[in-house]
Scaffold this active site. Structure first.
Site, PDB file in Angstrom:
ATOM      1  N   THR A  23     -44.110  14.512 -26.417  1.00  0.00           N
ATOM      2  CA  THR A  23     -42.810  13.891 -26.503  1.00  0.00           C
ATOM      3  C   THR A  23     -41.863  15.006 -26.902  1.00  0.00           C
ATOM      4  OG1 THR A  23     -43.879  11.869 -27.117  1.00  0.00           O
ATOM      5  CG2 THR A  23     -41.594  12.083 -27.805  1.00  0.00           C
ATOM      6  N   ASN A  29     -45.107  10.374 -22.735  1.00  0.00           N
ATOM      7  CA  ASN A  29     -46.260   9.996 -23.552  1.00  0.00           C
ATOM      8  C   ASN A  29     -47.178  11.195 -23.711  1.00  0.00           C
ATOM      9  OD1 ASN A  29     -47.791   8.491 -25.236  1.00  0.00           O
ATOM     10  ND2 ASN A  29     -48.983   7.492 -23.641  1.00  0.00           N
ATOM     11  N   ASP A  80     -49.583   3.009 -24.207  1.00  0.00           N
ATOM     12  CA  ASP A  80     -49.023   2.609 -25.506  1.00  0.00           C
ATOM     13  C   ASP A  80     -49.089   1.103 -25.735  1.00  0.00           C
ATOM     14  OD1 ASP A  80     -48.546   4.962 -26.780  1.00  0.00           O
ATOM     15  OD2 ASP A  80     -46.398   5.057 -26.362  1.00  0.00           O
ATOM     16  N   ARG A 124     -36.791   2.709 -23.021  1.00  0.00           N
ATOM     17  CA  ARG A 124     -38.243   2.692 -22.981  1.00  0.00           C
ATOM     18  C   ARG A 124     -38.705   2.187 -21.612  1.00  0.00           C
ATOM     19  NH1 ARG A 124     -42.580   4.940 -25.455  1.00  0.00           N
ATOM     20  NH2 ARG A 124     -44.114   3.442 -26.201  1.00  0.00           N
ATOM     21  N   SER A 162     -43.627   1.609 -29.367  1.00  0.00           N
ATOM     22  CA  SER A 162     -43.535   3.061 -29.561  1.00  0.00           C
ATOM     23  C   SER A 162     -43.577   3.389 -31.045  1.00  0.00           C
ATOM     24  CB  SER A 162     -42.201   3.537 -28.986  1.00  0.00           C
ATOM     25  OG  SER A 162     -41.965   4.881 -29.307  1.00  0.00           O
ATOM     26  N   SER A 163     -43.801   4.673 -31.351  1.00  0.00           N
ATOM     27  CA  SER A 163     -43.666   5.155 -32.731  1.00  0.00           C
ATOM     28  C   SER A 163     -42.457   6.071 -32.872  1.00  0.00           C
ATOM     29  CB  SER A 163     -44.907   5.962 -33.135  1.00  0.00           C
ATOM     30  OG  SER A 163     -46.057   5.177 -33.041  1.00  0.00           O
ATOM     31  N   THR A 193     -39.869  10.903 -23.896  1.00  0.00           N
ATOM     32  CA  THR A 193     -41.280  11.208 -23.682  1.00  0.00           C
ATOM     33  C   THR A 193     -41.811  10.793 -22.322  1.00  0.00           C
ATOM     34  OG1 THR A 193     -43.469  10.968 -24.686  1.00  0.00           O
ATOM     35  CG2 THR A 193     -42.119   8.993 -24.619  1.00  0.00           C
ATOM     36  N   GLY A 246     -44.963  13.467 -31.522  1.00  0.00           N
ATOM     37  CA  GLY A 246     -46.218  13.462 -32.288  1.00  0.00           C
ATOM     38  C   GLY A 246     -46.940  12.131 -32.329  1.00  0.00           C
ATOM     39  N   GLY A 247     -46.648  11.221 -31.392  1.00  0.00           N
ATOM     40  CA  GLY A 247     -47.366   9.938 -31.368  1.00  0.00           C
ATOM     41  C   GLY A 247     -47.192   9.198 -32.683  1.00  0.00           C
TER      42      GLY A 247
HETATM   43  O1  DON Z   1     -43.819   6.170 -27.863  1.00  0.00           O
HETATM   44  C1  DON Z   1     -44.737   6.671 -28.492  1.00  0.00           C
HETATM   45  O2  DON Z   1     -44.976   6.386 -29.652  1.00  0.00           O
HETATM   46  C2  DON Z   1     -45.603   7.719 -27.818  1.00  0.00           C
HETATM   47  N1  DON Z   1     -45.569   7.511 -26.403  1.00  0.00           N
HETATM   48  C3  DON Z   1     -45.120   9.075 -28.215  1.00  0.00           C
HETATM   49  C4  DON Z   1     -45.954  10.179 -27.668  1.00  0.00           C
HETATM   50  C5  DON Z   1     -45.744  11.475 -28.334  1.00  0.00           C
HETATM   51  O3  DON Z   1     -45.039  11.596 -29.295  1.00  0.00           O
HETATM   52  C6  DON Z   1     -46.488  12.615 -27.787  1.00  0.00           C
HETATM   53  N2  DON Z   1     -46.136  13.813 -28.481  1.00  0.00           N
HETATM   54  N3  DON Z   1     -46.756  14.614 -28.988  1.00  0.00           N
END
Ligand code: DON
Length: 575
Positions: A387, A407, A429, A115, A458-459, A405, A479-480
């Site tokens: 991501t 982000n 984030d 990360r 992060s998620s 990612t 997908g955040g």
């Molecule tokens: O680490 C995280 O949770 C976010 N930066 C992830 C971002 C993400 O999945 C974007 N994708 N669609």
């Protein structure tokens, strides 16, 4: 003989590096043939010896070729990520970060945390204006949005488990950057949508800008990126974190008022973490611990629903969906309050994952009506969208699950001039101000406040699943905040609703994250269930596609079933 040049093997067995400039031009000019060969996306298949599912057919193919030529799943994971950094610039990266969960053929479980970190000069209030208002425009775009990149360190940490030399793993990416590859319609459209941003957030025009707009069939050349990858090939970690590349990053920062320094880069370290592990029925689920919230959310929601007969309730019926929503609501309330980088914040992992605590969290669950997020706070602790994911299995029993990612789509939109790669916008984030939502609507407080050297929460939720201690499932998605809930649904689809890998990935998904108090559903979510939920008090909101899930399952005969998400250009490959 062509081992050194896997990309060349893919491209009609021609070693591109041995061609003359004239021949290369002819080759690149023969777009149609190459295109036809490159972009046949395979959405699902069953292989015997090794399989990859990733966001791009070329990357999956590179991974499969690496395994065919003596590499294991870890070798493939390194090569696939490097290839994605070239052919999928919106999310594949060397300027971002990620998490790897793996299982070695010996049974050892592995967690690698690469990360990004906050630069040493980062300040808790760096994104607040003089009146204390949060300025998400600068936490999400441009130089100041970038955390110190972790990916290259993560790849070299992964090398400890690989068999082939790094120079062999990086060569396909170098060739594809140097000699170009043909872009898909989706990539052309994504690049076009971002043209203004690429101009606005760069101090010199990157290769992603094209005056006359991109179209499918165009070839994207990334010579500067090829040179950066060669420096990494020739100098290892120092090829990125020191020397010319590091200087280019820092010069870029100076031109754009960014704060990443030479010391930040030199001091960056990937970390090994003990994966989150829990049992669900006869399976062991292995996920990523903080600084990702993914594994712990997954643990909580799966334990919360495990007391109920999910299979009897049925797929996306009112009872099963409502229960999953309520579990998600509670897990996300905990995320906002309790989770952050464990090196800076005492994360109450033991309590958050204990059966008693989890049973308590569901005490006020009412199967007949919607809870209200305003009434559901984080539990009391007595202890002190772009991501990308890749799933890989080889025939030896190694499994690798990586989510990586920048982000947002194309990260900060800032390319390091001269070095040709995009920087992440991961600083967003962090909780830039208590209660202010990040670009995925996630809120947080002190646990995830900005501190120099800290990793932002992060998620991301790469998982591997074992059955009777043998490889069973590899899964994950971008997908955040929808990441852990998509992985949750995918696992439920496989473990409870008995679906094929293809269906498990592609059936419509839904999502709840505590705040806002809404249930998001994808187009195609069953109308009758939606109506029943609305009658119970849920606010249902339709939204664009959720995630790009990549799944592998080993079937009873040992076949490697693999599926790639139909929502994108994703593709499987294997042998
Ligand atoms: O680490 C995280 O949770 C976010 N930066 C992830 C971002 C993400 O999945 C974007 N994708 N669609």
């Amino acid at each position: 003989m062509l081992k050194r040049n896997i990309a060349a093997i893919i491209i009609n067995s021609i070693s591109l590096s041995t061609l003359s400039a004239q021949q290369r031009t002819t080759w690149v000019g023969a777009k149609k043939t190459v295109n036809a060969y490159h972009y046949v996306q395979t959405k699902s298949a069953v292989y015997k010896n090794g399989a990859v599912s990733s966001a791009h057919p070329l990357a999956s193919k590179v991974g499969a070729e690496i395994m065919k030529h003596g590499g294991n799943a870890f070798d493939a994971a390194i090569a696939v990520q490097l290839t994605l950094a070239v052919v999928y610039p919106g999310a594949g990266n060397i300027g971002g970060g990620g998490f790897l969960v793996g299982r070695k053929k010996t049974g050892e479980l592995i967690g690698i945390d690469y990360r990004e970190t906050a630069p040493v000069n980062a300040k808790r209030d760096m994104y607040l204006d003089k009146d204390g208002n949060a300025q998400t425009s600068i936490s999400q775009n441009g130089h100041l949005a970038a955390g110190v990149p972790g990916t290259v360190a993560g790849l070299f940490e992964t090398m400890k488990y690989a068999k082939l030399p790094f120079k062999q793993l990086v060569q396909p990416a170098i060739d594809l950057a140097e000699y170009g590859f043909v872009i898909t319609e989706r990539e052309a459209s994504n690049l076009n949508v971002n043209q203004d941003a690429f101009i606005k957030y760069n101090t010199s025009t990157p290769v992603f800008v094209k005056v006359n707009k991109w179209k499918s069939g165009d070839t994207l050349f990334q010579k500067q990126l090829a040179a950066t990858l060669r420096r990494i090939r020739d100098n290892g970690l120092k090829g990125f974190y020191e020397g010319e590349t590091a200087r280019m990053i820092v010069d870029e920062m100076k031109r754009g008022n960014g704060i990443i320094s030479l010391a930040d880069l030199k001091n960056y370290k990937a970390k090994t973490r003990i994966p989150v592990q829990f049992n669900y029925k006869d399976c062991k689920i292995v996920g990523f611990p903080p600084p990702s919230s993914g594994g712990i959310i997954l643990l909580q929601v799966m334990k919360m629903v495990s007391k109920y007969p999910m299979a009897t309730y049925g797929f996306q019926k009112q009872q099963s969906t409502q229960l999953m929503i309520e579990a998600e609501r509670r897990a996300f309330a905990d995320r906002a309050e309790h989770l952050g980088d464990p090196d800076f914040w005492k994360v109450p992992l033991k309590t958050l994952s204990s059966d008693t605590y989890i049973a308590n969290r569901m005490k006020d669950y009412d199967p007949n009506k919607a809870s209200k997020s305003s009434n559901i706070k984080a539990g009391e602790i007595k202890e002190s969208e772009e991501t990308t994911h890749l799933s890989i299995c080889d025939g030896e029993g190694n499994m690798v699950s990586v989510t990586t990612t920048l982000n947002g789509s194309y990260g900060s939109k800032t390319v390091v001039a001269g070095a040709g790669f995009l920087l992440n916008n991961e600083m967003d984030d962090f909780s830039i101000k208590p209660g202010v939502a990040n670009m995925y609507g996630a809120v947080g407080g002190t646990a995830n406040a900005i501190e120099p050297g800290k990793r932002m929460l992060s998620s991301m939720c790469p998982v591997v699943v074992l059955k009777k201690n043998k490889p069973y499932i590899v899964a994950g998605t971008p997908g955040g905040t929808t990441i852990p809930t998509s992985v949750f649904q995918t696992l439920m689809n496989l473990l409870e609703f008995n679906m094929s890998v293809d269906d498990a990935v592609n059936k419509p998904k839904f999502h709840h994250q505590h705040l806002p108090d809404e249930v998001y559903v994808e187009n195609g979510f069953p109308l009758d269930t939606r109506k029943q939920l609305e009658l119970m008090g849920y606010k249902i909101v339709e939204r664009s596609s959720i995630g790009r899930t990549e799944v592998i399952r080993i079937n009873a005969k040992g076949g490697i079933e693999v599926a790639a998400d139909r929502r994108g250009d994703d593709s499987v490959a294997g042998y």
